[in-house]
Every structure is written in C-alpha cells, then in structure tokens.
Design a protein around this motif. Structure first.
Motif, PDB file in Angstrom:
ATOM      1  N   GLY A  41       1.025  -2.093   2.314  1.00  0.00           N
ATOM      2  CA  GLY A  41       0.756  -2.750   0.950  1.00  0.00           C
ATOM      3  C   GLY A  41       1.166  -1.883  -0.142  1.00  0.00           C
ATOM      4  N   ASP A  84       2.095  -2.069  10.206  1.00  0.00           N
ATOM      5  CA  ASP A  84       1.046  -3.015   9.619  1.00  0.00           C
ATOM      6  C   ASP A  84       1.051  -3.996  10.491  1.00  0.00           C
ATOM      7  OD1 ASP A  84       0.623  -3.355   5.896  1.00  0.00           O
ATOM      8  OD2 ASP A  84       0.469  -5.052   7.424  1.00  0.00           O
ATOM      9  N   SER A 125      -7.158  -0.033   5.583  1.00  0.00           N
ATOM     10  CA  SER A 125      -8.365  -0.677   5.404  1.00  0.00           C
ATOM     11  C   SER A 125      -9.229   0.511   6.059  1.00  0.00           C
ATOM     12  CB  SER A 125      -8.459  -2.329   6.092  1.00  0.00           C
ATOM     13  OG  SER A 125      -8.491  -1.872   7.452  1.00  0.00           O
ATOM     14  N   TYR A 135      -8.388   4.258  13.788  1.00  0.00           N
ATOM     15  CA  TYR A 135      -7.165   5.128  14.353  1.00  0.00           C
ATOM     16  C   TYR A 135      -7.321   6.729  14.070  1.00  0.00           C
ATOM     17  CZ  TYR A 135      -4.466   0.903  14.471  1.00  0.00           C
ATOM     18  OH  TYR A 135      -3.920  -0.505  14.843  1.00  0.00           O
ATOM     19  N   GLY A 150      -8.199   9.299  -5.284  1.00  0.00           N
ATOM     20  CA  GLY A 150      -7.959   8.135  -5.430  1.00  0.00           C
ATOM     21  C   GLY A 150      -8.153   7.658  -6.767  1.00  0.00           C
ATOM     22  N   ARG A 163     -13.948  -3.099  -0.007  1.00  0.00           N
ATOM     23  CA  ARG A 163     -12.501  -2.928  -0.585  1.00  0.00           C
ATOM     24  C   ARG A 163     -12.482  -2.417  -1.889  1.00  0.00           C
ATOM     25  NH1 ARG A 163      -7.999  -3.251   2.128  1.00  0.00           N
ATOM     26  NH2 ARG A 163      -6.985  -4.335   0.372  1.00  0.00           N
TER      27      ARG A 163
HETATM   28  N1  LIG Z   1      -9.656   6.062  -2.293  1.00  0.00           N
HETATM   29  C1  LIG Z   1      -9.420   5.258  -3.340  1.00  0.00           C
HETATM   30  O1  LIG Z   1      -9.916   5.397  -4.487  1.00  0.00           O
HETATM   31  C2  LIG Z   1      -8.849   3.918  -3.272  1.00  0.00           C
HETATM   32  C3  LIG Z   1      -8.178   3.067  -4.285  1.00  0.00           C
HETATM   33  C4  LIG Z   1      -7.722   1.974  -3.922  1.00  0.00           C
HETATM   34  C5  LIG Z   1      -7.599   1.497  -2.776  1.00  0.00           C
HETATM   35  N2  LIG Z   1      -7.907   2.337  -1.675  1.00  0.00           N
HETATM   36  C6  LIG Z   1      -8.177   1.905  -0.288  1.00  0.00           C
HETATM   37  O2  LIG Z   1      -6.734   1.887   0.202  1.00  0.00           O
HETATM   38  C7  LIG Z   1      -6.505   0.981   1.273  1.00  0.00           C
HETATM   39  C8  LIG Z   1      -5.086   0.543   0.950  1.00  0.00           C
HETATM   40  O3  LIG Z   1      -5.152   0.001  -0.441  1.00  0.00           O
HETATM   41  P1  LIG Z   1      -3.860  -1.081  -0.949  1.00  0.00           P
HETATM   42  O4  LIG Z   1      -4.070  -1.568  -2.204  1.00  0.00           O
HETATM   43  O5  LIG Z   1      -2.444  -0.591  -0.398  1.00  0.00           O
HETATM   44  O6  LIG Z   1      -4.139  -2.338  -0.123  1.00  0.00           O
HETATM   45  P2  LIG Z   1      -3.078  -3.728   0.279  1.00  0.00           P
HETATM   46  O7  LIG Z   1      -3.935  -4.830   0.439  1.00  0.00           O
HETATM   47  O8  LIG Z   1      -1.777  -3.757  -0.695  1.00  0.00           O
HETATM   48  O9  LIG Z   1      -2.409  -3.093   1.419  1.00  0.00           O
HETATM   49  C9  LIG Z   1      -2.922  -2.974   2.711  1.00  0.00           C
HETATM   50  C10 LIG Z   1      -2.047  -3.126   3.909  1.00  0.00           C
HETATM   51  O10 LIG Z   1      -2.725  -2.724   5.089  1.00  0.00           O
HETATM   52  C11 LIG Z   1      -2.480  -3.724   6.272  1.00  0.00           C
HETATM   53  N3  LIG Z   1      -3.561  -3.531   7.254  1.00  0.00           N
HETATM   54  C12 LIG Z   1      -4.874  -4.056   7.060  1.00  0.00           C
HETATM   55  N4  LIG Z   1      -5.390  -3.754   8.089  1.00  0.00           N
HETATM   56  C13 LIG Z   1      -4.648  -2.941   9.018  1.00  0.00           C
HETATM   57  C14 LIG Z   1      -4.658  -2.508  10.296  1.00  0.00           C
HETATM   58  N5  LIG Z   1      -5.686  -2.367  11.026  1.00  0.00           N
HETATM   59  N6  LIG Z   1      -3.623  -1.902  10.940  1.00  0.00           N
HETATM   60  C15 LIG Z   1      -2.531  -1.836  10.214  1.00  0.00           C
HETATM   61  N7  LIG Z   1      -2.217  -2.258   8.951  1.00  0.00           N
HETATM   62  C16 LIG Z   1      -3.506  -3.009   8.311  1.00  0.00           C
HETATM   63  C17 LIG Z   1      -2.464  -5.165   5.428  1.00  0.00           C
HETATM   64  O11 LIG Z   1      -1.710  -6.088   6.015  1.00  0.00           O
HETATM   65  C18 LIG Z   1      -1.791  -4.695   4.059  1.00  0.00           C
HETATM   66  O12 LIG Z   1      -0.370  -4.952   4.068  1.00  0.00           O
HETATM   67  C19 LIG Z   1      -7.630   0.083   1.117  1.00  0.00           C
HETATM   68  O13 LIG Z   1      -8.458   0.252   2.213  1.00  0.00           O
HETATM   69  C20 LIG Z   1      -8.288   0.225  -0.108  1.00  0.00           C
HETATM   70  O14 LIG Z   1      -9.553  -0.190  -0.063  1.00  0.00           O
HETATM   71  C21 LIG Z   1      -8.703   3.343  -1.708  1.00  0.00           C
END
Ligand SMILES: NC(=O)c1ccc[n+]([C@@H]2O[C@H](COP(=O)([O-])OP(=O)(O)OC[C@H]3O[C@@H](n4cnc5c(N)ncnc54)[C@H](O)[C@@H]3O)[C@@H](O)[C@H]2O)c1
Length: 270
Positions: free
Chosen positions: A10, A34, A72, A79, A123, A189
């Motif tokens: 993503g 993904d 996620s 994993y 993050g 999320r």
């Molecule tokens: N640490 C932080 O401060 C912080 C900040 C923002 C986002 N995040 C987290 O980072 C992660 C990614 O964020 P993003 O904005 O890129 O999200 P996004 O929704 O743009 O992308 C996530 C991708 O992961 C894929 N996905 C979901 N479950 C999966 C699985 N079990 N196996 C493989 N692929 C899978 C989805 O299809 C999607 O393409 C999320 O969990 C989000 O909550 C963390």
C-alpha cells in the motif's frame, strides 16, 4: 547490500520501495507480497531499477535479510515469528500488534535467542528519543492526544460498534479517553502512535490516550505530554495525511525510510 522483502504494497510499502529504487537507501528489494496481487503488481511496475519478484511470505523469508511489514496488525501477528525464525530481522509498521503481551514476549524471545532485531520506526509520532532517554530514570505520566479529520476515523471498530455518526459533525468530538491498551483494540488502524509511545515508554496500561474526530482540520495532529525525573516534554506534530490513505500520515512512510537509512549507516545518531 541488504536484501529486503516487503509485506504490504500500500502507501508505506510503495514509498519505501520507491526510495530504494531512487538509490536513497542502499538495499536490494528481493520480493514484495500483498494479499492483493494487483497492489503488488502496481508497486512493481512503479519501479524503474529494482526488479522484485512476487512470492509467498515463506519464500521471501528464506531469501532476505530484512522483512519490512507495512500491511496490518493481523499480518504482523501472522508473519513476525516465522520471519525471525528464518533468520530475518524485521521492521514493523503495525506497532499495535505488540499490544498483546503474550505475542510481544514470544517474538522478543525468538529475536533474542536468534540474535535478530525488531525495528519499530517512530512512525507518525515525534518525541520517542526523549521518552526513551527519560525511561532510563523515572517517568510519572505519558498522555497522548490524537486528533484526526473525520475520514481518518469513520471506519474504526469503535465508531462502527457504538453506531457513532460522524457524517454531519460540525465541531470536534472526543471519541475515546482511556488507556492505550483499549485505544489500540478499538482503533487498530489509527493509533499505531499510541502503541509506539507505549512500547518505548511506560507501557499500554499506563499510557493515557485521547482520540478526537475533528471536522475542522485537514491534518493528523498528535500531542504528547511526558512528565518524569528529567522534567517535562510537550510535543505537537501536524501531519499531512498520505494522498492515497487518509488514515496514514505521510511522515510514517518517511520514518520507515529514515530507519532503513540508519540500519545501513555506520553512524547511529539520536
Ligand atoms: N507506526 C505508525 O505510526 C503507522 C502510521 C501509519 C500507518 N501504520 C500502519 O502501517 C501499515 C501500512 O499502512 P499503509 O498506509 O501503507 O496501509 P495501506 O492500506 O495503504 O496498505 C496496506 C497494504 O497491505 C495489504 N495487506 C493487508 N493485510 C495483509 C496481509 N495479511 N498480508 C499481506 N498484505 C496485506 C493491503 O492489501 C494493502 O495493500 C498499517 O498497518 C498501518 O496501520 C503505522
């Protein structure tokens, strides 16, 4: 040069791969994975130099030095252990996964026994540096306030479960006040920042959280207040949301890229 594998194609996964592709980080992208094959293909075709394969997580773990989880919290729980057991270090963006103490202890032991690292970038939050320093002495309290536009909170389990209508909200509404352990469960999320702060501070049970839906703002605003033997810290950050995912702040992707640069650099600063 380290070989990396990307779990989740993503916003964050794409930003990381493009930074490596531009040569900003000295690494090779071995593979991406993904649940959506199309998202993975979209990412691969956005790269000019790197030529990652699309493969199963297991195959990825056998052939890489570092796994980057940006999918996620469920994917992180699924994993991380397997990646560590296969000899990979892992960088985890879905920090909320570590709210479960049993899971935390399990992966801690695997990493420790195998000499592997679990990296959690700062993050979308700032202030982790001083919080970590403060933790080497006594910390009395940590309070974090997260204020987001309605679109960043509307589909959270808490809002859905409690049938809270945010559609016609005209003024800021406090959705949640309580401990970080409950915030992470109700807003999985959205509140990785609370998880990151809990992990490097006084833990999920003692960290206090307030979550506000604010129809008057365009940015994700986080305020952090820490008190301890070192003194007091007040931090506020106003993050631009990611263009393709309003729940994610742009700086979250940048923090992962910065962490990768740090991992591959002999200087470790801050
Ligand atoms: N640490 C932080 O401060 C912080 C900040 C923002 C986002 N995040 C987290 O980072 C992660 C990614 O964020 P993003 O904005 O890129 O999200 P996004 O929704 O743009 O992308 C996530 C991708 O992961 C894929 N996905 C979901 N479950 C999966 C699985 N079990 N196996 C493989 N692929 C899978 C989805 O299809 C999607 O393409 C999320 O969990 C989000 O909550 C963390």
């Amino acid at each position: 040069m380290i070989r990396v594998g990307i779990l989740g194609c993503g916003f964050i996964g794409t930003q990381i791969c493009q930074a490596i592709d531009r040569g900003d980080v000295s690494a090779e992208i071995y593979a991406v994975y993904d649940v959506s094959y199309n998202k993975a293909q979209e990412l691969i075709s956005s790269l000019e130099i790197q030529t990652p394969v699309y493969c199963s997580p297991s195959q990825m773990f056998e052939n890489t030095d570092l796994i980057i989880e940006c999918a996620s919290p469920d994917a992180a729980r699924l994993y991380i252990s397997e990646a560590l057991k296969n000899g990979c270090d892992i960088l985890v963006m879905s920090a909320g996964a570590f709210q479960d103490p049993e899971f935390y202890n399990e992966v801690y032991e695997i990493a420790l026994n195998g000499g592997k690292r679990i990296y959690i970038p700062s993050g979308a939050i700032a202030g982790t540096d001083s919080l970590k320093s403060g933790m080497t002495s006594n910390i009395d309290s940590v309070v974090i306030e997260t204020r987001k536009p309605v679109s960043g909170l509307a589909d959270s389990p808490y809002v859905i479960k409690n049938k809270i209508s945010l559609e016609n909200l005209k003024e800021p509404l406090t959705l949640f006040e309580g401990k970080a352990s409950d915030a992470v469960v109700n807003f999985p999320r959205n509140v990785n920042v609370c998880a990151t702060i809990s992990l490097c501070g006084i833990g999920f049970e003692k960290t206090e959280v307030r979550i506000i839906a604010d129809p008057t703002i365009q940015k994700n605003i986080h305020k952090l207040k820490v008190k301890g033997d070192f003194g007091e810290m007040f931090m506020e950050i106003k993050n631009n949301p990611a263009p393709t995912n309003p729940k994610t702040s742009y700086i979250a992707a940048l923090s992962a890229i910065a962490k990768l640069k740090e991992i591959t650099n002999p200087f470790q600063i801050g």
